[in-house]
Scaffold this active site. Structure first.
Site, PDB file in Angstrom:
ATOM      1  N   CYS A 155       1.032  -1.112   0.038  1.00  0.00           N
ATOM      2  CA  CYS A 155       0.047  -0.055  -0.220  1.00  0.00           C
ATOM      3  C   CYS A 155       0.628   0.990  -0.399  1.00  0.00           C
ATOM      4  CB  CYS A 155      -0.882   0.005   1.411  1.00  0.00           C
ATOM      5  SG  CYS A 155      -2.229   1.492   1.576  1.00  0.00           S
ATOM      6  N   CYS A 162      -0.610   4.024   1.739  1.00  0.00           N
ATOM      7  CA  CYS A 162      -0.474   4.022   3.618  1.00  0.00           C
ATOM      8  C   CYS A 162       1.012   4.492   3.808  1.00  0.00           C
ATOM      9  CB  CYS A 162      -1.044   2.789   3.662  1.00  0.00           C
ATOM     10  SG  CYS A 162      -2.216   2.184   3.201  1.00  0.00           S
ATOM     11  N   ASP A 163       1.737   3.571   3.164  1.00  0.00           N
ATOM     12  CA  ASP A 163       3.621   3.982   3.167  1.00  0.00           C
ATOM     13  C   ASP A 163       4.111   4.562   3.238  1.00  0.00           C
ATOM     14  OD1 ASP A 163       2.929   2.406   5.410  1.00  0.00           O
ATOM     15  OD2 ASP A 163       2.465   0.321   4.572  1.00  0.00           O
TER      16      ASP A 163
END
Length: 193
Positions: free
Chosen positions: A74, A77-78
């Site tokens: 992701c 996300c990261d």
């Protein structure tokens, strides 16, 4: 939105439990039984199955060891965790191009590793990605290893045509290879396609 939906369901008597389902017994037209961790059984007249999907991984031995230590599925996300560092995305579809384009906002360079010599992404998405100066495409290539002890530091990339393997500095590695539905729990009871 999800919290509001949960709150509404609870107002109508829904009990929320956070527990893993280990197995189930589904009956056509009958009660449905879930076997929860700890040996608890739940029976219901109706069961809504919303198990989601899990990312598809490469299957490299170091992949699970370095997950959440530089390896992710992701980018949104990261990706920001690796700002100012080189990153890589594996995949050739629209999702991979979106991930790579997003990461280019943070990364010094984004290696896009594509196992074929052409992208599966739409023409528009492919053109946008290929016009981005921070993206470097490695065609006909596969990731052969992920290197680092405590966190990801480098990746090994093998060109399938030339047989040349190169080691690249990389601190954020993102798979964009699609998802697998989490349906194994109900495979014996429901026809899947």
């Amino acid at each position: 939105l999800m919290l509001q939906m949960q709150s509404q369901a609870e107002r109508f008597g829904t009990r929320i439990e956070y527990v893993n389902v280990e197995a189930c017994r589904l009956t056509d037209g009958g009660d449905q039984t879930l076997l929860l961790e700890g040996g608890v059984e739940l029976t219901a007249r109706t069961l809504i199955i919303a198990t989601g999907a899990s990312p598809r991984w490469l299957g490299l031995p170091a992949e699970s060891r370095l997950r959440n230590r530089g390896v992710s599925a992701c980018a949104t996300c990261d990706g920001a965790f690796f700002a100012g560092k080189p990153m890589a995305v594996v995949g050739g579809g629209d999702s991979a191009m979106e991930e790579a384009m997003f990461l280019s906002r943070f990364a010094t360079r984004v290696y896009v590793i594509v196992r074929r010599d052409v992208l599966r992404a739409s023409k528009l998405m492919a053109a946008r990605a290929q016009a981005n100066p921070k993206l470097e495409f490695l065609w006909n290539s596969v990731v052969s290893d992920l290197l680092g002890e405590e966190k990801l530091e480098r990746i090994k990339v093998l060109n399938k045509v030339t047989g040349v393997e190169q080691v690249l500095d990389c601190n954020g590695f993102f798979t964009a290879l699609g998802h697998i539905p989490n349906t194994s729990l109900v495979r014996d009871f429901i026809e899947l396609d």
